[in-house]
Design a protein around this motif. Structure first.
Motif, PDB file in Angstrom:
ATOM      1  N   GLU A  36       0.844  -1.205   0.000  1.00  0.00           N
ATOM      2  CA  GLU A  36       0.000   0.000   0.000  1.00  0.00           C
ATOM      3  C   GLU A  36       0.876   1.250   0.000  1.00  0.00           C
ATOM      4  O   GLU A  36       0.618   2.216  -0.722  1.00  0.00           O
ATOM      5  N   HIS A  37       1.917   1.199   0.833  1.00  0.00           N
ATOM      6  CA  HIS A  37       2.848   2.337   0.887  1.00  0.00           C
ATOM      7  C   HIS A  37       3.473   2.570  -0.498  1.00  0.00           C
ATOM      8  O   HIS A  37       3.623   3.713  -0.946  1.00  0.00           O
ATOM      9  N   HIS A  40       1.120   4.360  -2.813  1.00  0.00           N
ATOM     10  CA  HIS A  40       1.066   5.806  -2.535  1.00  0.00           C
ATOM     11  C   HIS A  40       2.312   6.509  -3.050  1.00  0.00           C
ATOM     12  O   HIS A  40       2.230   7.621  -3.600  1.00  0.00           O
ATOM     13  N   GLU A  41       3.465   5.860  -2.853  1.00  0.00           N
ATOM     14  CA  GLU A  41       4.724   6.458  -3.325  1.00  0.00           C
ATOM     15  C   GLU A  41       4.715   6.603  -4.857  1.00  0.00           C
ATOM     16  O   GLU A  41       5.210   7.594  -5.396  1.00  0.00           O
ATOM     17  N   TYR A  43       2.063   7.043  -6.784  1.00  0.00           N
ATOM     18  CA  TYR A  43       1.200   8.178  -7.112  1.00  0.00           C
ATOM     19  C   TYR A  43       1.847   9.506  -6.744  1.00  0.00           C
ATOM     20  O   TYR A  43       1.539  10.539  -7.336  1.00  0.00           O
ATOM     21  N   ASN A  44       2.759   9.464  -5.719  1.00  0.00           N
ATOM     22  CA  ASN A  44       3.432  10.703  -5.287  1.00  0.00           C
ATOM     23  C   ASN A  44       4.718  10.969  -6.071  1.00  0.00           C
ATOM     24  O   ASN A  44       5.517  11.824  -5.682  1.00  0.00           O
ATOM     25  N   THR A  78      -7.576   1.403  -2.128  1.00  0.00           N
ATOM     26  CA  THR A  78      -6.494   2.407  -2.122  1.00  0.00           C
ATOM     27  C   THR A  78      -6.598   3.301  -3.357  1.00  0.00           C
ATOM     28  O   THR A  78      -6.485   4.538  -3.262  1.00  0.00           O
ATOM     29  N   ARG A  81      -9.569   5.744  -3.042  1.00  0.00           N
ATOM     30  CA  ARG A  81      -9.294   6.904  -2.186  1.00  0.00           C
ATOM     31  C   ARG A  81      -8.396   7.905  -2.917  1.00  0.00           C
ATOM     32  O   ARG A  81      -8.602   9.112  -2.859  1.00  0.00           O
ATOM     33  N   ARG A  82      -7.398   7.337  -3.571  1.00  0.00           N
ATOM     34  CA  ARG A  82      -6.449   8.205  -4.279  1.00  0.00           C
ATOM     35  C   ARG A  82      -7.155   9.007  -5.387  1.00  0.00           C
ATOM     36  O   ARG A  82      -6.914  10.192  -5.571  1.00  0.00           O
ATOM     37  N   GLU A  85      -9.164  11.944  -4.201  1.00  0.00           N
ATOM     38  CA  GLU A  85      -8.310  13.118  -3.949  1.00  0.00           C
ATOM     39  C   GLU A  85      -7.995  13.834  -5.264  1.00  0.00           C
ATOM     40  O   GLU A  85      -8.034  15.065  -5.355  1.00  0.00           O
TER      41      GLU A  85
END
Length: 736
Positions: A36-37, A40-41, A43-44, A78, A81-82, A85
């Protein structure tokens, strides 16, 4: 070795692992947190610090240990949610930044999806198919569709923005086509249904409304040519738009909208537009406008039919005026030239503007056939046109030019329904050309006959070819006559005789005129020579068809050689023994028929520059009370003076009736022969079928009248070739 017998089987046993593998209950949760982390990374934009090999192994182990559902569910929640945003960041983008933000986020999402799919490849290959789940990449697209494109705050705004940009471009503004291309491609990537439902359908509806309004505006202020230019430009713009930033499948749909709103809905008004519609384009040879109309109208249902029908009605109407206008019928050569000019003009239009479309060529041909046959003098006039060209009109023309002109004449000839009438006139005109030696070229004459033969067969031209044969035979006969009789003839007049075979030539019985004694002597000598050489033949002098060269001496000893007709020669020779004669005296001495004599005297006394006789009282017409004198004061710059006969170029009404009667008589045996041929093969046939069959067989030469066919059937019944059925009066039987 042991003794015989089969070898013993060994029993294999699979044992349990000696060290049992125990999985930590928190393993799945811990592993998912790592994954999951990583998501997110990604997408970031921090993916560079991740070990994809370890992440892949982690996802692999989760699926292997039956945690596929946890992995798949975690991924979906996940990403959801992303994307929510991301949706908020797109919603707050203002004005022109809205599409750019959407496009940027879409590109980021795509890159993220690629990496995530690579990490979860094992799940994609094993867990997803076995549990009937959506593959990772497709899941990512569906989530983007549901949470971004179908977001209440984005959906209508996106559509309005796209349609507004397209409208601005239509109004001449420059837009960012690259950005538009990215957005429409995004919609297509989300599935054809998304592109069609969320963009294409509203786009087509708005476009239809736009072009409906614009077409109304254009048609009020533009002429037909300009309207078509604007329509063509709009059509090209839409195709260009599709090629740059819409899906290729939209081209047929949007062009159909433009065609319907700008062409189909207005085509009848356009072709009939006053001062600029189809008829005006045809009259003014507007090839570009006509080509544009053809290319646009061919795109819509019945478009070309609309053009073709109007062109046909215009051609028939103008052609009808041309062939029935008494003023335009005064000069047959000019009349036929007008027909040829009209044909050339419209041939060029069909070739240049209509892509040589065969349906338009057929319409042109049927129109010409219609109006040329409205005038029953067309066969005569076309023959007169050929006569004019082969006498003088083709002088100095190259062989290719001659062929072009003759081919054009043959094109008109094909339209004639009464080809046998043309044959009658052509034979008369050819005879005059051959006998007067006025044909411009034997090759051109023969070329025309070959063309007629190809078109209508040997029977049509056999007599024409016989005329050429007679001319050659006559030449040989005259050479032999002078070779054998030269001493006997002495220094008298020279005779050149054309021996014409009865049947091949259009000769008509004419009363013999009184030839001058000098001429009569040599004529008798030729007669005795010819009949002595050819037994069983008869000679009849056709004095109405001959010519003569006379040497004449006028006042002050001025000498001229006069080229005259045989009748004119007979008249002039009378003035060797007297200075003046009345009309009645001349008529009594020569026995020339009255109508011919009047034309003959008119040409000798009333034509300026050719008046070798003087008439009292002076007038243009000849009356029976006139007196004629030898014109001693006649002068001419030419030594050889040709005195033509004043003759109407066209037939007079009685002559026309006579020719028509001869044609009708000639048709009777042809109709009877056709009936007999048909009945011989069919044995029994009803009346209507005979009429239809006879018409079909003879239409290459003429269109037989059903009334005449009926009369010929009656004649054949009387002569016992056919008989009527006793029970059915309309049924005929052939009698062998």
């Amino acid at each position: 070795m042991s003794g015989g017998g089969p070898p013993r089987k060994r029993n294999f046993k699979i044992e349990e692992f000696k060290n049992r593998v125990e999985l930590n209950p928190k393993y799945a949760e811990r592993t998912w947190k790592v994954l999951e982390h990583a998501i997110h990374e990604i997408y970031n934009h921090n993916a560079s610090g991740l070990s994809f090999e370890e992440l892949y192994r982690s996802a692999y182990n989760m699926v292997l240990h039956k945690y596929g559902e946890k992995l798949y569910g975690g991924l979906e929640s996940t990403m959801t949610r992303r994307l929510k945003e991301i949706s908020r960041s797109i919603e707050v983008a203002q004005g022109g930044l809205f599409l750019e933000e959407l496009n940027t986020k879409w590109m980021d999402h795509n890159k993220a999806l690629q990496m995530i799919r690579d990490i979860l490849m094992y799940m994609d290959r094993t867990y997803v198919p076995s549990s009937s789940r959506t593959p990772v990449h497709e899941l990512g697209l569906n989530l983007w569709r549901d949470h971004i494109i179908h977001s209440p705050m984005i959906h209508s705004r996106l559509l309005d923005t796209l349609l507004d940009l397209i409208h601005k471009e239509r109004m001449g503004e420059v837009i960012n086509r690259g950005l538009m291309r990215s957005i429409t491609k995004m919609l297509m990537d989300l599935g054809p249904a998304v592109y069609q439902d969320d963009f294409e359908k509203p786009f087509l509806e708005v476009s239809a409304s736009f072009y409906s309004g614009e077409s109304q505006e254009f048609i009020q202020c533009c002429d037909c040519g300009n309207y078509l230019k604007k329509s063509e430009r709009r059509l090209n713009e839409e195709m260009d738009r599709v090629s740059h930033y819409l899906d290729a499948g939209s081209e047929a749909k949007i062009t159909s909208v433009v065609e319907k709103e700008m062409i189909a809905n207005h085509m009848h008004r356009l072709v009939h537009m006053e001062n600029s519609g189809l008829v005006n384009m045809l009259i003014d040879d507007k090839y570009d406008d006509l080509a544009r109309m053809y290319n646009l109208f061919r795109r819509v249902t019945d478009g070309l039919l609309t053009i073709r029908n109007l062109m046909t009605s215009y051609l028939r109407e103008t052609g009808k005026q041309l062939v029935t206008d008494p003023e335009k019928l005064k000069d047959p050569v000019e009349f036929v030239q007008r027909l040829l000019n009209e044909k050339d003009k419209h041939d060029k239009i069909i070739n240049v503007a209509f892509g040589n479309d065969k349906t338009f060529q057929n319409a042109l041909n049927s129109s010409f056939e219609y109006f040329i046959n409205l005038n029953n003098r067309s066969p005569e006039f076309i023959s007169l046109y050929v006569d004019d060209k082969l006498r003088k009109g083709l002088k100095g023309a190259t062989e290719e030019d001659v062929e072009v002109i003759l081919d054009k004449v043959m094109m008109l000839f094909r339209y004639l329904q009464e080809k046998d009438v043309f044959e009658k006139y052509y034979k008369q005109h050819l005879a005059k050309r051959l006998l007067s030696g006025k044909t411009v070229s034997d090759d051109a004459e023969r070329s025309m006959i070959v063309k007629l033969k190809t078109e209508c067969g040997y029977q049509f031209t056999s007599k024409l070819e016989g005329m050429f044969t007679d001319m050659k035979t006559s030449q040989d006969t005259m050479q032999d006559f002078y070779a054998k009789k030269s001493e006997e003839l002495g220094d008298g007049p020279t005779l050149d005789v054309h021996i014409l075979t009865t049947g091949s030539w259009p000769t008509q019985p004419c009363p013999p005129c009184n030839l001058p004694p000098e001429i009569l002597t040599i004529c008798d000598k030729f007669r005795s020579y010819y009949l002595g050489t050819h037994s069983g033949r008869r000679l009849t002098w056709q004095t109405n068809m001959g010519t003569a060269d006379i040497k004449a001496t006028f006042g002050k000893g001025q000498k001229h050689e006069l080229n005259v007709s045989t009748y004119q020669m007979c008249v002039l020779m009378l003035f060797n023994s007297t200075d003046g004669l009345t009309y009645k005296d001349i008529e009594q001495y020569t026995k020339i028929p009255a109508s011919d004599l009047k034309r003959c005297l008119q040409s000798l006394a009333c034509v300026k520059g050719k008046n070798v006789l003087r008439k009292e009282p002076m007038s243009k017409d000849i009356s029976e009370d006139d007196t004629f004198y030898f014109n001693d004061k006649f002068t001419s710059k030419l030594v050889k003076v040709k005195i033509g006969t004043v003759v109407a170029q066209k037939e007079s009404e009685p002559e026309k009736q006579e020719t028509r009667q001869r044609v009708e008589e000639d048709r009777k045996p042809q109709i009877e022969a056709a009936i007999v041929r048909i009945m011989k093969s069919r044995r029994v046939l009803d009346h209507n079928s005979i009429v239809a069959e006879v018409t079909k067989q003879l239409q290459a030469r003429f269109l037989p009248n059903p009334v005449v066919i009926k009369k010929r059937i009656e004649s054949l019944i009387e002569r016992e070739f056919l008989e009527r059925d006793k029970t059915d009066r309309k049924l005929y039987t052939y009698l062998a």
